[in-house]
Design a protein around this motif. Structure first.
Motif, PDB file in Angstrom:
ATOM      1  N   GLU A 150       0.843  -1.192   0.000  1.00  0.00           N
ATOM      2  CA  GLU A 150       0.000   0.000   0.000  1.00  0.00           C
ATOM      3  C   GLU A 150       0.881   1.247   0.000  1.00  0.00           C
ATOM      4  OE1 GLU A 150      -3.844  -0.096   2.139  1.00  0.00           O
ATOM      5  OE2 GLU A 150      -2.869  -1.705   3.264  1.00  0.00           O
ATOM      6  N   LYS A 151       0.332   2.313  -0.543  1.00  0.00           N
ATOM      7  CA  LYS A 151       1.039   3.581  -0.667  1.00  0.00           C
ATOM      8  C   LYS A 151       2.330   3.433  -1.464  1.00  0.00           C
ATOM      9  CE  LYS A 151      -0.981   5.915   3.282  1.00  0.00           C
ATOM     10  NZ  LYS A 151      -0.761   6.739   4.483  1.00  0.00           N
ATOM     11  N   ALA A 152       2.262   2.658  -2.542  1.00  0.00           N
ATOM     12  CA  ALA A 152       3.410   2.524  -3.433  1.00  0.00           C
ATOM     13  C   ALA A 152       3.714   3.877  -4.073  1.00  0.00           C
ATOM     14  CB  ALA A 152       3.109   1.487  -4.518  1.00  0.00           C
ATOM     15  N   PRO A 153       4.985   4.179  -4.318  1.00  0.00           N
ATOM     16  CA  PRO A 153       5.341   5.478  -4.921  1.00  0.00           C
ATOM     17  C   PRO A 153       5.090   5.468  -6.428  1.00  0.00           C
ATOM     18  CG  PRO A 153       7.322   4.190  -4.504  1.00  0.00           C
ATOM     19  CD  PRO A 153       6.176   3.379  -3.967  1.00  0.00           C
ATOM     20  N   ILE A 154       4.181   6.333  -6.884  1.00  0.00           N
ATOM     21  CA  ILE A 154       3.786   6.405  -8.287  1.00  0.00           C
ATOM     22  C   ILE A 154       4.241   7.744  -8.863  1.00  0.00           C
ATOM     23  CG2 ILE A 154       1.859   6.346  -9.900  1.00  0.00           C
ATOM     24  CD1 ILE A 154       2.369   3.691  -8.485  1.00  0.00           C
ATOM     25  N   LEU A 155       4.905   7.707 -10.018  1.00  0.00           N
ATOM     26  CA  LEU A 155       5.539   8.893 -10.581  1.00  0.00           C
ATOM     27  C   LEU A 155       4.549  10.005 -10.875  1.00  0.00           C
ATOM     28  CD1 LEU A 155       8.243  10.103 -11.558  1.00  0.00           C
ATOM     29  CD2 LEU A 155       7.698   9.195 -13.836  1.00  0.00           C
ATOM     30  N   GLY A 156       3.314   9.671 -11.262  1.00  0.00           N
ATOM     31  CA  GLY A 156       2.364  10.705 -11.631  1.00  0.00           C
ATOM     32  C   GLY A 156       1.737  11.442 -10.477  1.00  0.00           C
ATOM     33  N   LEU A 157       2.025  11.041  -9.240  1.00  0.00           N
ATOM     34  CA  LEU A 157       1.445  11.690  -8.070  1.00  0.00           C
ATOM     35  C   LEU A 157       2.401  12.727  -7.506  1.00  0.00           C
ATOM     36  CD1 LEU A 157      -0.226   8.658  -6.266  1.00  0.00           C
ATOM     37  CD2 LEU A 157      -1.363  10.505  -7.530  1.00  0.00           C
ATOM     38  N   GLN A 158       1.924  13.954  -7.392  1.00  0.00           N
ATOM     39  CA  GLN A 158       2.769  15.046  -6.915  1.00  0.00           C
ATOM     40  C   GLN A 158       3.361  14.738  -5.550  1.00  0.00           C
ATOM     41  OE1 GLN A 158       0.728  18.809  -6.480  1.00  0.00           O
ATOM     42  NE2 GLN A 158       2.625  19.987  -6.503  1.00  0.00           N
ATOM     43  N   GLU A 159       2.576  14.161  -4.653  1.00  0.00           N
ATOM     44  CA  GLU A 159       3.089  13.901  -3.313  1.00  0.00           C
ATOM     45  C   GLU A 159       4.227  12.887  -3.332  1.00  0.00           C
ATOM     46  OE1 GLU A 159       0.395  11.076  -0.862  1.00  0.00           O
ATOM     47  OE2 GLU A 159      -0.979  12.232  -2.107  1.00  0.00           O
ATOM     48  N   CYS A 160       4.225  11.970  -4.301  1.00  0.00           N
ATOM     49  CA  CYS A 160       5.313  10.981  -4.393  1.00  0.00           C
ATOM     50  C   CYS A 160       6.592  11.635  -4.915  1.00  0.00           C
ATOM     51  CB  CYS A 160       4.902   9.821  -5.287  1.00  0.00           C
ATOM     52  SG  CYS A 160       3.553   8.826  -4.609  1.00  0.00           S
ATOM     53  N   ILE A 161       6.459  12.564  -5.843  1.00  0.00           N
ATOM     54  CA  ILE A 161       7.631  13.284  -6.344  1.00  0.00           C
ATOM     55  C   ILE A 161       8.228  14.141  -5.237  1.00  0.00           C
ATOM     56  CG2 ILE A 161       8.405  15.088  -7.943  1.00  0.00           C
ATOM     57  CD1 ILE A 161       6.433  14.005  -9.975  1.00  0.00           C
ATOM     58  N   GLU A 162       7.365  14.853  -4.520  1.00  0.00           N
ATOM     59  CA  GLU A 162       7.869  15.757  -3.492  1.00  0.00           C
ATOM     60  C   GLU A 162       8.455  15.020  -2.298  1.00  0.00           C
ATOM     61  OE1 GLU A 162       4.674  18.431  -2.641  1.00  0.00           O
ATOM     62  OE2 GLU A 162       4.977  19.591  -4.497  1.00  0.00           O
ATOM     63  N   ALA A 163       8.053  13.764  -2.095  1.00  0.00           N
ATOM     64  CA  ALA A 163       8.595  12.982  -0.991  1.00  0.00           C
ATOM     65  C   ALA A 163       9.917  12.309  -1.350  1.00  0.00           C
ATOM     66  CB  ALA A 163       7.581  11.917  -0.555  1.00  0.00           C
ATOM     67  N   ASP A 164      10.325  12.396  -2.616  1.00  0.00           N
ATOM     68  CA  ASP A 164      11.534  11.737  -3.095  1.00  0.00           C
ATOM     69  C   ASP A 164      12.587  12.805  -3.390  1.00  0.00           C
ATOM     70  OD1 ASP A 164      13.449  10.616  -5.119  1.00  0.00           O
ATOM     71  OD2 ASP A 164      12.169   8.838  -4.900  1.00  0.00           O
ATOM     72  N   ASP A 165      13.686  12.819  -2.641  1.00  0.00           N
ATOM     73  CA  ASP A 165      14.708  13.860  -2.801  1.00  0.00           C
ATOM     74  C   ASP A 165      15.244  13.905  -4.225  1.00  0.00           C
ATOM     75  OD1 ASP A 165      14.425  14.556  -0.169  1.00  0.00           O
ATOM     76  OD2 ASP A 165      16.115  13.355   0.541  1.00  0.00           O
TER      77      ASP A 165
END
Length: 723
Positions: A285-300
């Protein structure tokens, strides 16, 4: 009321494209149709348009040279559609867009890969969700769990495997890449290569572009990703290192977090498809998906890699919806919009051709067509919608492998169903072939999600149990020293990897409303101690043979090595594959285990087996007939003591639950100190014994309380449902 379950209905097949034979023929020089990663050369799948090796040869020896004969370098666009696009919709979109590309001097090639996700989502978003009683603000969570249990998760994994297979030996995309590499070598400077991927098309290109590089496609000038559904770890592994090298630049068009959460799927799920993918289709669950803004912002790495549109840097992002000039605009407000949104596609085109004076995309499809196949007729509910006392009785004797077959589980389910009907429960029975993993879990979810405070629920299970590899590390994290296994029930299809592990049940209990009484009766084997030792197949066979000679059967199944591999593959952890290694590394978050308020009666201790004799489980034979007389008279603890008194010495039934649950009246609902129990004529008030605890604490509606309920029964089930 009693009903019996069959498999849930599948969504209807998608309709044809409606294109004429002449129109389909005109598409052939621009379509590479793939099925299971290979060229779709003949009937099968959706089957409106085929692609053969001769078609690929014709593309590079006739059609593309004729188009590039005008002189100069011609952009060659390789378009991969998303997972929601059926072949029919893909062909209609190609029919509308190909003339537009060509009018702007671009030669388009569309990869049509038959993903099948729309019908799967139709099943996952089944109609009973929209009518379930008492869902309220947890409706999205119910949909996420239903999608995880249904066909969507499996088809999403198959789709990703198809993308990998397309560039493996014999893959149709690899055959295309080989010919493209040869063409570029023979005609240098005649074309520039550009890739566009919408949604799951980003997954396709994550495998295709590296393979194309090894086939001689040394340079892809641009990669445009539209609302990409690719995992961030796959993108960083396969594509990011090549940006500025073999990939000139990457342009990302996707929605802001606010817009993603304002989107919906078929008006049933209240967020965008990417959130459903993240919550339901990936292994964790809560896999990091490139198209989601929150996933981009959570990845340095990604946060610094992607720069605002208009900077001229090799990696830019356009946050939709926005109007920011001819190359940086998108009016998409839904996940399915991007590949047909005029502003988005025109911005992509301008970036590819390097000029602003282009012909804009004409027309726009109706958004409804994206989901037209995802609206199946709602299946009949298993229980009346106004039922307040519901029971699910499960029994499995007829496992496909003769070595697994039992003789008393269906009879057990019938015995419990009879007693519960007498007590006023609406009973739904799931037995034998209908007792698949998917059907059991969706029926459990239907029962739990459709309940409201004051309801009484019972789940009974009789069949095999086992242990399975702990893929997310939650067993070890729970403090069980040496425990590397998840506990699992064995549905009828368990030998194909379709086990029901304790984590699956935790997802169901997560949506259990406050004030609902849930009681489980499990007549199956288990061995849940920290020092447990699972018998080998040979040891189990010898023990089973000894018991069989005495007319006794154990409800325990040992998983062979292949069974365990099948389980891992079903969960997206394909042994030996790079994707499986990535998913295993990513799934390290253990589920929280909070306070328990449900009650579970188990057939035996953690280090014992549950037996069946003379056509019934020993536990059921003892417990079920005592149920009616115990209602309103005995507490859970007193009922357990009555069942255990004089029980067969080979197994010892156990009671699991909170201290308050042990002293509560059996199957009782309490309100303001008054206790009511189910009976055939309705809820009957009773006077509990002086020592009885009649309270049913209702936790506050907070995220902490909800998180606690995720694993409300996991500790007990860890000891009970292994075998």
């Amino acid at each position: 009321m009693s009903t019996t379950s069959g498999p849930l209905p599948a969504a209807a097949a998608a309709r044809g494209s409606g294109l004429s034979p002449a129109q389909l023929a005109a598409l052939r020089p621009h379509i590479v149709n793939l099925r299971d990663g290979k060229l779709a050369t003949g009937p099968g799948g959706e089957g409106e348009l085929y692609t053969t090796l001769q078609d690929l040869d014709d593309l590079f020896t006739r059609h593309l040279p004729a188009f590039t004969g005008r002189g100069g370098t011609v952009p060659l666009v390789l378009f991969a559609h998303g997972g929601l696009v059926t072949e029919a919709n893909g062909l209609r979109a190609a029919h509308r867009q190909i003339p537009w590309w060509k009018a702007n001097g671009v030669y388009p090639v569309y990869f049509a890969w038959e993903t099948g996700l729309v019908p799967a989502l139709g099943d996952a978003l089944a109609g009973w969700l929209s009518g379930s009683r008492g869902l309220g603000d947890v409706k999205d969570r119910v949909v996420e769990v239903a999608a995880r249990f249904g066909q969507g998760r499996r088809i999403w994994e198959d789709m990703k495997l198809d993308a990998e297979a397309a560039v493996a030996d014999g893959g149709g995309a690899l055959a295309f890449a080989d010919r493209l590499g040869t063409y570029l070598n023979q005609r240098p400077g005649s074309v520039s290569v550009h890739a566009v991927g919408h949604s799951a098309g980003a997954i396709f290109h994550s495998h295709f572009l590296p393979a194309a590089r090894f086939s001689g496609v040394d340079r892809v000038e641009s990669l445009s990703l539209l609302a990409p559904a690719v995992r961030t770890d796959l993108f960083k592994e396969k594509l990011l290192p090549e940006v500025g090298r073999s990939i000139g630049r990457v342009d990302l068009f996707t929605m802001t977090e606010e817009s993603e959460k304002a989107d919906n799927c078929a008006r049933i799920y209240g967020k965008s498809l990417l959130y459903l993918v993240r919550a339901s289709f990936e292994p964790e669950e809560k896999a990091p998906i490139l198209g989601l803004q929150e996933c981009i912002e959570a990845d340095d790495t990604l946060r610094t890699f992607f720069r605002p549109a208009g900077t001229g840097l090799p990696a830019e992002v356009v946050w939709a919806p926005v109007e920011a000039g001819p190359r940086n605009s998108s009016k998409a407000t839904s996940h399915g919009d991007f590949d047909d949104d005029r502003a988005t596609m025109s911005s992509v085109l301008r970036r590819i051709v390097g000029r602003d004076d282009v012909e804009e995309l004409p027309g726009q499809r109706s958004r409804a067509t994206t989901w037209q196949a995802a609206a199946p007729a709602a299946p009949e509910p298993a229980w009346p919608r106004d039922a307040t006392r519901k029971a699910l009785c499960i029994g499995i004797d007829e496992y496909p492998d003769p070595r697994d077959q039992l003789a008393g589980c269906v009879a057990d389910a019938g015995s419990w169903a009879t007693e519960l009907e007498r007590a006023g429960f609406a009973v739904h029975t799931v037995v034998n072939a209908a007792a698949t993993r998917e059907n059991i879990l969706l029926r459990m979810l239907e029962m739990v999600s459709g309940s409201v405070s004051g309801d009484v629920l019972v789940i009974q299970y009789a069949g095999h149990g086992t242990t399975a590899p702990d893929l997310d590390g939650d067993e070890a994290a729970s403090g069980q020293v040496g425990n590397t296994e998840d506990e699992a029930l064995c549905p009828v299809d368990f030998r194909s990897g379709e086990l029901i592990i304790d984590d699956d049940l935790g997802l169901v209990w997560d949506v259990l409303p406050e004030g609902v009484a849930l009681t489980l009766f499990f007549d199956s084997c288990h061995s849940g101690s920290a020092q447990r030792v699972v018998q080998s197949l040979e040891e189990e066979a010898r023990a089973a043979a000894e018991d069989a000679a005495k007319g006794v059967k154990r409800r325990y199944a040992v998983l062979a090595a292949e069974d365990r591999r099948q389980f891992r593959r079903c969960r997206g952890y394909d042994d030996g594959s790079a994707a499986g290694a990535r998913r295993a590394a990513a799934s390290t978050q253990a589920r929280a285990r909070g306070p328990q308020r449900e009650v579970l009666f188990s057939a035996c201790r953690p280090d014992e087996f549950a037996f069946e004799v003379a056509g019934h489980g020993v536990f059921t034979t003892r417990a079920a007939p005592l149920l009616g007389a115990a209602l309103g008279r005995l507490t859970n603890e007193q009922f357990h003591a009555q069942v255990a008194d004089g029980f067969d010495a080979r197994q010892h039934p156990e009671l699991h639950g909170p201290v308050s649950g042990r002293g509560r009246i059996l199957l009782a609902v309490a309100s303001d100190g008054a206790v009511s129990v189910p009976a055939a004529g309705g809820m009957v008030p009773v006077s509990p014994p002086p020592s009885a605890d009649v309270s049913m604490p209702v936790p506050a509606r907070t995220s902490e309380a909800r998180a606690a309920k995720v694993a409300a029964l996991l500790r007990a089930i860890a000891d009970v449902i292994e075998d």
